[in-house]
Design a protein around this motif. Structure first.
Motif, PDB file in Angstrom:
ATOM      1  N   VAL A 148      49.837  33.275 -17.738  1.00 46.71           N
ATOM      2  CA  VAL A 148      49.026  32.363 -16.930  1.00 46.71           C
ATOM      3  C   VAL A 148      49.869  31.188 -16.445  1.00 46.71           C
ATOM      4  O   VAL A 148      49.818  30.802 -15.270  1.00 46.71           O
ATOM      5  CB  VAL A 148      47.809  31.857 -17.734  1.00 46.71           C
ATOM      6  N   VAL A 149      50.663  30.621 -17.340  1.00 40.82           N
ATOM      7  CA  VAL A 149      51.522  29.492 -16.966  1.00 40.82           C
ATOM      8  C   VAL A 149      52.504  29.910 -15.873  1.00 40.82           C
ATOM      9  O   VAL A 149      52.714  29.188 -14.890  1.00 40.82           O
ATOM     10  CB  VAL A 149      52.272  28.953 -18.199  1.00 40.82           C
ATOM     11  N   ALA A 150      53.108  31.085 -16.031  1.00 40.83           N
ATOM     12  CA  ALA A 150      54.061  31.574 -15.035  1.00 40.83           C
ATOM     13  C   ALA A 150      53.382  31.763 -13.680  1.00 40.83           C
ATOM     14  O   ALA A 150      53.958  31.445 -12.627  1.00 40.83           O
ATOM     15  CB  ALA A 150      54.687  32.882 -15.506  1.00 40.83           C
ATOM     16  N   ASP A 151      52.150  32.264 -13.700  1.00 42.46           N
ATOM     17  CA  ASP A 151      51.414  32.477 -12.450  1.00 42.46           C
ATOM     18  C   ASP A 151      51.102  31.152 -11.765  1.00 42.46           C
ATOM     19  O   ASP A 151      51.222  31.027 -10.540  1.00 42.46           O
ATOM     20  CB  ASP A 151      50.124  33.242 -12.738  1.00 42.46           C
ATOM     21  N   LEU A 152      50.713  30.151 -12.548  1.00 40.49           N
ATOM     22  CA  LEU A 152      50.418  28.835 -11.969  1.00 40.49           C
ATOM     23  C   LEU A 152      51.662  28.239 -11.318  1.00 40.49           C
ATOM     24  O   LEU A 152      51.597  27.696 -10.204  1.00 40.49           O
ATOM     25  CB  LEU A 152      49.891  27.897 -13.056  1.00 40.49           C
ATOM     26  N   ASP A 158      51.947  22.143 -10.482  1.00 39.60           N
ATOM     27  CA  ASP A 158      52.716  21.406 -11.482  1.00 39.60           C
ATOM     28  C   ASP A 158      52.017  21.533 -12.837  1.00 39.60           C
ATOM     29  O   ASP A 158      50.884  21.068 -13.009  1.00 39.60           O
ATOM     30  CB  ASP A 158      52.820  19.940 -11.069  1.00 39.60           C
ATOM     31  N   VAL A 159      52.685  22.172 -13.795  1.00 38.25           N
ATOM     32  CA  VAL A 159      52.098  22.457 -15.104  1.00 38.25           C
ATOM     33  C   VAL A 159      52.873  21.728 -16.191  1.00 38.25           C
ATOM     34  O   VAL A 159      54.092  21.878 -16.306  1.00 38.25           O
ATOM     35  CB  VAL A 159      52.107  23.971 -15.404  1.00 38.25           C
ATOM     36  N   LEU A 160      52.165  20.956 -17.000  1.00 38.67           N
ATOM     37  CA  LEU A 160      52.742  20.329 -18.186  1.00 38.67           C
ATOM     38  C   LEU A 160      52.207  21.084 -19.396  1.00 38.67           C
ATOM     39  O   LEU A 160      50.996  21.128 -19.622  1.00 38.67           O
ATOM     40  CB  LEU A 160      52.359  18.849 -18.257  1.00 38.67           C
ATOM     41  N   ASP A 161      53.101  21.686 -20.162  1.00 37.69           N
ATOM     42  CA  ASP A 161      52.699  22.526 -21.291  1.00 37.69           C
ATOM     43  C   ASP A 161      52.488  21.659 -22.530  1.00 37.69           C
ATOM     44  O   ASP A 161      53.416  21.013 -23.017  1.00 37.69           O
ATOM     45  CB  ASP A 161      53.775  23.576 -21.560  1.00 37.69           C
ATOM     46  N   ALA A 162      51.246  21.653 -23.041  1.00 39.69           N
ATOM     47  CA  ALA A 162      50.913  20.831 -24.213  1.00 39.69           C
ATOM     48  C   ALA A 162      50.579  21.678 -25.430  1.00 39.69           C
ATOM     49  O   ALA A 162      50.005  21.180 -26.400  1.00 39.69           O
ATOM     50  CB  ALA A 162      49.734  19.914 -23.874  1.00 39.69           C
ATOM     51  N   PRO A 168      43.676  18.731 -27.783  1.00 40.65           N
ATOM     52  CA  PRO A 168      42.649  19.781 -27.771  1.00 40.65           C
ATOM     53  C   PRO A 168      42.748  20.703 -26.562  1.00 40.65           C
ATOM     54  O   PRO A 168      41.956  21.630 -26.423  1.00 40.65           O
ATOM     55  CB  PRO A 168      41.342  18.984 -27.749  1.00 40.65           C
ATOM     56  N   TYR A 169      43.689  20.455 -25.673  1.00 39.22           N
ATOM     57  CA  TYR A 169      43.902  21.285 -24.495  1.00 39.22           C
ATOM     58  C   TYR A 169      45.312  21.861 -24.555  1.00 39.22           C
ATOM     59  O   TYR A 169      46.185  21.362 -25.271  1.00 39.22           O
ATOM     60  CB  TYR A 169      43.709  20.472 -23.212  1.00 39.22           C
ATOM     61  N   GLU A 170      45.532  22.943 -23.786  1.00 39.61           N
ATOM     62  CA  GLU A 170      46.839  23.601 -23.805  1.00 39.61           C
ATOM     63  C   GLU A 170      47.760  23.145 -22.679  1.00 39.61           C
ATOM     64  O   GLU A 170      48.981  23.130 -22.837  1.00 39.61           O
ATOM     65  CB  GLU A 170      46.668  25.121 -23.708  1.00 39.61           C
ATOM     66  N   THR A 175      47.843  17.575  -9.599  1.00 44.05           N
ATOM     67  CA  THR A 175      47.669  17.855  -8.177  1.00 44.05           C
ATOM     68  C   THR A 175      48.713  17.090  -7.366  1.00 44.05           C
ATOM     69  O   THR A 175      49.462  16.262  -7.900  1.00 44.05           O
ATOM     70  CB  THR A 175      46.264  17.440  -7.713  1.00 44.05           C
ATOM     71  N   GLU A 176      48.749  17.342  -6.076  1.00 43.97           N
ATOM     72  CA  GLU A 176      49.737  16.688  -5.217  1.00 43.97           C
ATOM     73  C   GLU A 176      49.526  15.186  -5.126  1.00 43.97           C
ATOM     74  O   GLU A 176      50.469  14.440  -4.822  1.00 43.97           O
ATOM     75  CB  GLU A 176      49.697  17.313  -3.820  1.00 43.97           C
ATOM     76  N   ASP A 177      48.288  14.727  -5.391  1.00 43.69           N
ATOM     77  CA  ASP A 177      48.041  13.283  -5.366  1.00 43.69           C
ATOM     78  C   ASP A 177      48.164  12.668  -6.762  1.00 43.69           C
ATOM     79  O   ASP A 177      47.660  11.576  -7.019  1.00 43.69           O
ATOM     80  CB  ASP A 177      46.669  12.979  -4.768  1.00 43.69           C
ATOM     81  N   ASP A 178      48.839  13.403  -7.680  1.00 44.15           N
ATOM     82  CA  ASP A 178      49.150  12.935  -9.037  1.00 44.15           C
ATOM     83  C   ASP A 178      47.932  12.810  -9.952  1.00 44.15           C
ATOM     84  O   ASP A 178      48.005  12.147 -10.994  1.00 44.15           O
ATOM     85  CB  ASP A 178      49.899  11.595  -9.006  1.00 44.15           C
ATOM     86  N   ALA A 179      46.829  13.439  -9.598  1.00 41.33           N
ATOM     87  CA  ALA A 179      45.683  13.480 -10.515  1.00 41.33           C
ATOM     88  C   ALA A 179      45.986  14.485 -11.626  1.00 41.33           C
ATOM     89  O   ALA A 179      46.504  15.579 -11.368  1.00 41.33           O
ATOM     90  CB  ALA A 179      44.416  13.877  -9.771  1.00 41.33           C
ATOM     91  N   LEU A 180      45.683  14.106 -12.865  1.00 44.42           N
ATOM     92  CA  LEU A 180      45.965  14.953 -14.022  1.00 44.42           C
ATOM     93  C   LEU A 180      44.672  15.592 -14.530  1.00 44.42           C
ATOM     94  O   LEU A 180      43.644  14.917 -14.658  1.00 44.42           O
ATOM     95  CB  LEU A 180      46.611  14.130 -15.137  1.00 44.42           C
ATOM     96  N   HIS A 181      44.749  16.883 -14.851  1.00 47.70           N
ATOM     97  CA  HIS A 181      43.577  17.625 -15.315  1.00 47.70           C
ATOM     98  C   HIS A 181      43.911  18.313 -16.641  1.00 47.70           C
ATOM     99  O   HIS A 181      44.743  19.225 -16.690  1.00 47.70           O
ATOM    100  CB  HIS A 181      43.151  18.671 -14.280  1.00 47.70           C
ATOM    101  N   ARG A 182      43.250  17.866 -17.701  1.00 47.48           N
ATOM    102  CA  ARG A 182      43.422  18.495 -19.011  1.00 47.48           C
ATOM    103  C   ARG A 182      42.769  19.879 -18.963  1.00 47.48           C
ATOM    104  O   ARG A 182      41.602  20.003 -18.607  1.00 47.48           O
ATOM    105  CB  ARG A 182      42.770  17.638 -20.091  1.00 47.48           C
TER     106      ARG A 182
END
Length: 264
Positions: A148-152, A158-162, A168-170, A175-182
Protein backbone atom coordinates in the motif's frame (compact mmCIF):
# COMPACT_ATOMS: atom_id res chain seq x y z
CA UNK A 1 -16.81 -35.61 23.23
CA UNK A 2 -14.29 -33.61 25.28
CA UNK A 3 -13.27 -30.31 23.63
CA UNK A 4 -9.59 -31.21 23.19
CA UNK A 5 -10.49 -34.57 21.63
CA UNK A 6 -12.92 -32.84 19.30
CA UNK A 7 -10.16 -30.41 18.36
CA UNK A 8 -7.76 -33.27 17.62
CA UNK A 9 -10.39 -34.94 15.44
CA UNK A 10 -11.05 -31.73 13.52
CA UNK A 11 -7.33 -31.22 12.95
CA UNK A 12 -6.98 -34.78 11.64
CA UNK A 13 -9.92 -34.26 9.26
CA UNK A 14 -8.47 -30.97 8.00
CA UNK A 15 -5.04 -32.50 7.39
CA UNK A 16 -6.67 -35.33 5.44
CA UNK A 17 -8.68 -32.84 3.36
CA UNK A 18 -5.57 -30.81 2.55
CA UNK A 19 -3.56 -33.91 1.62
CA UNK A 20 -6.45 -35.15 -0.53
CA UNK A 21 -6.14 -31.89 -2.48
CA UNK A 22 -2.39 -32.35 -2.87
CA UNK A 23 -1.51 -29.45 -0.55
CA UNK A 24 1.77 -29.92 1.37
CA UNK A 25 1.16 -29.77 5.13
CA UNK A 26 3.55 -29.57 8.08
CA UNK A 27 2.70 -29.83 11.77
CA UNK A 28 4.86 -28.00 14.35
CA UNK A 29 6.53 -30.07 17.06
CA UNK A 30 5.14 -29.44 20.54
CA UNK A 31 2.52 -26.91 21.64
CA UNK A 32 4.61 -23.74 21.57
CA UNK A 33 3.23 -22.22 18.36
CA UNK A 34 -0.05 -20.35 17.96
CA UNK A 35 -0.77 -22.08 14.65
CA UNK A 36 -1.75 -25.73 14.15
CA UNK A 37 -0.48 -26.27 10.61
CA UNK A 38 1.74 -24.88 7.90
CA UNK A 39 0.23 -25.20 4.43
CA UNK A 40 2.16 -24.52 1.23
CA UNK A 41 0.60 -23.20 -1.96
CA UNK A 42 1.73 -23.88 -5.53
CA UNK A 43 4.08 -20.87 -5.49
CA UNK A 44 5.93 -22.17 -2.44
CA UNK A 45 4.35 -19.63 -0.08
CA UNK A 46 3.84 -21.07 3.40
CA UNK A 47 0.78 -20.05 5.42
CA UNK A 48 0.23 -20.34 9.16
CA UNK A 49 -3.12 -22.03 9.70
CA UNK A 50 -5.16 -22.30 12.89
CA UNK A 51 -7.74 -25.09 12.72
CA UNK A 52 -11.15 -24.42 14.24
CA UNK A 53 -14.18 -26.60 14.84
CA UNK A 54 -17.33 -25.03 13.47
CA UNK A 55 -20.68 -25.66 15.15
CA UNK A 56 -23.91 -25.47 13.17
CA UNK A 57 -26.71 -23.72 15.06
CA UNK A 58 -29.36 -24.45 12.45
CA UNK A 59 -28.59 -21.38 10.36
CA UNK A 60 -24.90 -20.54 10.70
CA UNK A 61 -21.53 -22.20 11.20
CA UNK A 62 -20.12 -20.57 14.34
CA UNK A 63 -16.51 -20.69 15.50
CA UNK A 64 -14.28 -18.94 18.02
CA UNK A 65 -11.56 -16.48 17.11
CA UNK A 66 -9.55 -17.03 20.28
CA UNK A 67 -7.79 -19.83 22.14
CA UNK A 68 -8.57 -21.00 25.67
CA UNK A 69 -5.95 -22.11 28.18
CA UNK A 70 -6.19 -23.29 31.77
CA UNK A 71 -3.86 -22.00 34.46
CA UNK A 72 -3.89 -21.54 38.24
CA UNK A 73 -6.41 -18.71 37.87
CA UNK A 74 -8.78 -20.75 35.73
CA UNK A 75 -9.54 -20.49 32.01
CA UNK A 76 -7.98 -17.64 30.07
CA UNK A 77 -8.72 -16.43 26.56
CA UNK A 78 -6.17 -15.11 24.10
CA UNK A 79 -6.86 -13.66 20.68
CA UNK A 80 -4.58 -14.52 17.77
CA UNK A 81 -4.09 -10.88 16.75
CA UNK A 82 -1.83 -11.51 13.75
CA UNK A 83 -0.17 -14.67 15.08
CA UNK A 84 -1.72 -16.76 12.29
CA UNK A 85 -2.62 -16.01 8.68
CA UNK A 86 -5.89 -17.92 8.35
CA UNK A 87 -8.46 -19.91 10.24
CA UNK A 88 -9.39 -23.18 8.57
CA UNK A 89 -12.84 -24.10 9.86
CA UNK A 90 -14.39 -27.54 9.52
CA UNK A 91 -18.04 -28.15 10.37
CA UNK A 92 -19.10 -31.78 10.42
CA UNK A 93 -22.84 -31.04 10.49
CA UNK A 94 -22.81 -29.33 7.09
CA UNK A 95 -19.66 -31.06 5.77
CA UNK A 96 -18.12 -27.63 5.22
CA UNK A 97 -14.51 -26.46 5.01
CA UNK A 98 -13.92 -22.71 5.17
CA UNK A 99 -10.83 -20.48 4.89
CA UNK A 100 -11.17 -17.21 6.80
CA UNK A 101 -8.49 -14.48 7.16
CA UNK A 102 -7.51 -14.01 10.79
CA UNK A 103 -7.85 -10.26 10.32
CA UNK A 104 -11.58 -10.66 9.53
CA UNK A 105 -12.45 -12.40 12.81
CA UNK A 106 -13.20 -10.90 16.21
CA UNK A 107 -13.92 -13.00 19.29
CA UNK A 108 -16.12 -15.25 17.16
CA UNK A 109 -17.65 -15.40 13.70
CA UNK A 110 -20.80 -16.79 12.13
CA UNK A 111 -20.89 -18.03 8.54
CA UNK A 112 -24.47 -18.13 7.31
CA UNK A 113 -25.53 -21.30 5.52
CA UNK A 114 -29.33 -20.91 5.59
CA UNK A 115 -31.18 -18.26 3.62
CA UNK A 116 -31.74 -15.00 5.49
CA UNK A 117 -35.02 -13.10 5.63
CA UNK A 118 -33.10 -9.99 4.61
CA UNK A 119 -29.73 -9.70 2.86
CA UNK A 120 -28.20 -7.51 5.56
CA UNK A 121 -24.78 -6.04 4.94
CA UNK A 122 -23.32 -7.61 8.10
CA UNK A 123 -23.99 -11.18 6.97
CA UNK A 124 -20.95 -13.37 6.34
CA UNK A 125 -22.11 -15.96 3.82
CA UNK A 126 -20.47 -19.37 4.20
CA UNK A 127 -20.16 -19.74 0.43
CA UNK A 128 -17.91 -16.65 0.33
CA UNK A 129 -15.38 -18.51 2.50
CA UNK A 130 -15.57 -21.95 0.89
CA UNK A 131 -12.07 -23.40 1.02
CA UNK A 132 -11.90 -24.47 -2.60
CA UNK A 133 -12.93 -20.97 -3.68
CA UNK A 134 -10.42 -19.21 -1.39
CA UNK A 135 -7.35 -21.41 -1.84
CA UNK A 136 -4.65 -20.51 -2.64
CA UNK A 137 -4.60 -17.17 -0.80
CA UNK A 138 -3.67 -14.10 -2.81
CA UNK A 139 -0.44 -13.46 -0.93
CA UNK A 140 -1.48 -10.29 0.88
CA UNK A 141 -0.96 -10.91 4.58
CA UNK A 142 2.41 -10.00 6.02
CA UNK A 143 3.61 -7.40 3.50
CA UNK A 144 0.34 -5.93 2.22
CA UNK A 145 0.99 -2.72 4.17
CA UNK A 146 4.31 -2.26 2.37
CA UNK A 147 2.49 -2.73 -0.94
CA UNK A 148 0.00 0.00 0.00
CA UNK A 149 2.80 2.41 0.90
CA UNK A 150 4.60 1.67 -2.37
CA UNK A 151 1.38 2.27 -4.33
CA UNK A 152 0.79 5.62 -2.61
CA UNK A 153 4.31 6.78 -3.36
CA UNK A 154 3.93 5.67 -6.97
CA UNK A 155 0.99 8.08 -7.12
CA UNK A 156 3.32 10.87 -5.89
CA UNK A 157 1.55 11.03 -2.54
CA UNK A 158 3.88 12.18 0.25
CA UNK A 159 3.88 9.37 2.84
CA UNK A 160 5.42 9.54 6.31
CA UNK A 161 5.73 6.03 7.75
CA UNK A 162 4.81 5.93 11.46
CA UNK A 163 4.52 2.15 11.86
CA UNK A 164 7.55 1.90 14.14
CA UNK A 165 6.25 4.59 16.47
CA UNK A 166 3.72 4.34 19.30
CA UNK A 167 1.18 6.41 17.37
CA UNK A 168 -2.34 4.94 16.93
CA UNK A 169 -1.99 5.40 13.16
CA UNK A 170 0.42 3.80 10.69
CA UNK A 171 0.95 6.60 8.18
CA UNK A 172 0.76 10.35 7.81
CA UNK A 173 -0.24 11.51 4.34
CA UNK A 174 0.63 15.05 3.26
CA UNK A 175 -1.24 16.94 0.57
CA UNK A 176 0.31 19.50 -1.77
CA UNK A 177 -0.86 22.31 0.52
CA UNK A 178 1.01 20.66 3.45
CA UNK A 179 -2.12 19.42 5.23
CA UNK A 180 -1.32 16.31 7.29
CA UNK A 181 -3.72 13.36 7.56
CA UNK A 182 -3.22 10.67 10.19
CA UNK A 183 -4.02 7.41 8.41
CA UNK A 184 -4.84 3.90 9.59
CA UNK A 185 -4.25 0.81 7.42
CA UNK A 186 -6.90 -1.93 7.53
CA UNK A 187 -7.32 -5.25 5.69
CA UNK A 188 -10.61 -5.85 3.90
CA UNK A 189 -12.37 -8.73 2.20
CA UNK A 190 -15.48 -9.20 0.07
CA UNK A 191 -18.51 -10.90 1.58
CA UNK A 192 -22.10 -10.65 0.41
CA UNK A 193 -21.11 -8.37 -2.46
CA UNK A 194 -19.48 -5.81 -0.14
CA UNK A 195 -15.97 -4.90 0.94
CA UNK A 196 -15.97 -5.30 4.71
CA UNK A 197 -13.40 -4.26 7.28
CA UNK A 198 -13.06 -2.97 10.84
CA UNK A 199 -14.31 -6.16 12.46
CA UNK A 200 -13.41 -7.30 15.95
CA UNK A 201 -9.87 -6.42 17.02
CA UNK A 202 -8.98 -5.00 13.60
CA UNK A 203 -11.02 -1.83 14.09
CA UNK A 204 -9.30 1.45 13.36
CA UNK A 205 -8.91 4.00 16.16
CA UNK A 206 -11.70 6.54 16.49
CA UNK A 207 -11.96 9.81 14.54
CA UNK A 208 -10.21 11.64 17.34
CA UNK A 209 -7.06 9.59 16.72
CA UNK A 210 -7.01 9.17 12.93
CA UNK A 211 -8.31 11.17 9.99
CA UNK A 212 -8.30 8.62 7.18
CA UNK A 213 -8.58 4.85 6.79
CA UNK A 214 -6.93 3.02 3.90
CA UNK A 215 -8.52 -0.38 3.26
CA UNK A 216 -6.62 -2.90 1.18
CA UNK A 217 -8.94 -5.56 -0.25
CA UNK A 218 -7.24 -8.59 -1.75
CA UNK A 219 -10.46 -9.82 -3.36
CA UNK A 220 -10.83 -6.72 -5.55
CA UNK A 221 -7.10 -5.94 -5.74
CA UNK A 222 -7.94 -2.37 -4.79
CA UNK A 223 -7.20 0.13 -2.02
CA UNK A 224 -10.00 2.31 -0.70
CA UNK A 225 -9.76 5.66 1.09
CA UNK A 226 -12.38 6.54 3.71
CA UNK A 227 -12.62 9.45 6.10
CA UNK A 228 -12.71 8.07 9.64
CA UNK A 229 -15.38 10.56 10.67
CA UNK A 230 -17.72 9.09 8.03
CA UNK A 231 -18.61 6.04 10.14
CA UNK A 232 -18.96 4.91 13.73
CA UNK A 233 -17.80 1.29 14.17
CA UNK A 234 -17.97 -0.09 10.65
CA UNK A 235 -18.87 0.68 7.06
CA UNK A 236 -19.13 -1.56 4.00
CA UNK A 237 -18.54 -0.70 0.37
CA UNK A 238 -20.77 -2.32 -2.21
CA UNK A 239 -19.00 -4.07 -5.07
CA UNK A 240 -21.98 -5.90 -6.57
CA UNK A 241 -24.76 -3.82 -8.17
CA UNK A 242 -27.41 -2.95 -5.54
CA UNK A 243 -30.94 -4.24 -5.88
CA UNK A 244 -32.28 -0.76 -5.26
CA UNK A 245 -30.62 2.53 -6.16
CA UNK A 246 -30.43 3.77 -2.57
CA UNK A 247 -28.65 7.06 -1.94
CA UNK A 248 -27.30 5.60 1.31
CA UNK A 249 -25.36 2.89 -0.52
CA UNK A 250 -21.59 3.28 -0.35
CA UNK A 251 -20.25 2.14 -3.71
CA UNK A 252 -16.72 0.77 -3.61
CA UNK A 253 -15.86 2.47 -6.90
CA UNK A 254 -16.48 5.86 -5.27
CA UNK A 255 -13.89 5.20 -2.55
CA UNK A 256 -10.79 4.31 -4.55
CA UNK A 257 -7.64 6.30 -3.81
CA UNK A 258 -7.81 7.74 -7.30
CA UNK A 259 -11.30 9.12 -6.65
CA UNK A 260 -10.78 10.22 -3.04
CA UNK A 261 -7.31 11.77 -2.98
CA UNK A 262 -6.76 14.44 -1.91
CA UNK A 263 -9.47 14.56 0.79
CA UNK A 264 -12.03 17.31 0.46
Amino acid sequence: MEPHRKGDLTEAIVIAELKRRGIPVSVPFGDNERYDLLAEDDDGEVWQIQVKTGHFDGECVVFRGYSTHTNASGNTRKSYDGDVDYFLVHCDEVDGLYLVPESAVGSNMSLRVAEAKQDHRTINWATDYDFDERWPPSGETGDWRDAVVADLRARDIDVLDARKSDAPYELVLRTEDDALHRTSLRPGSVSGGRVRFDTGRTRAPGPGAVDLVLVRCRDTDETYLIERAAYDESISLRVAPPRNDDARTHRAADYTVERRWPPA
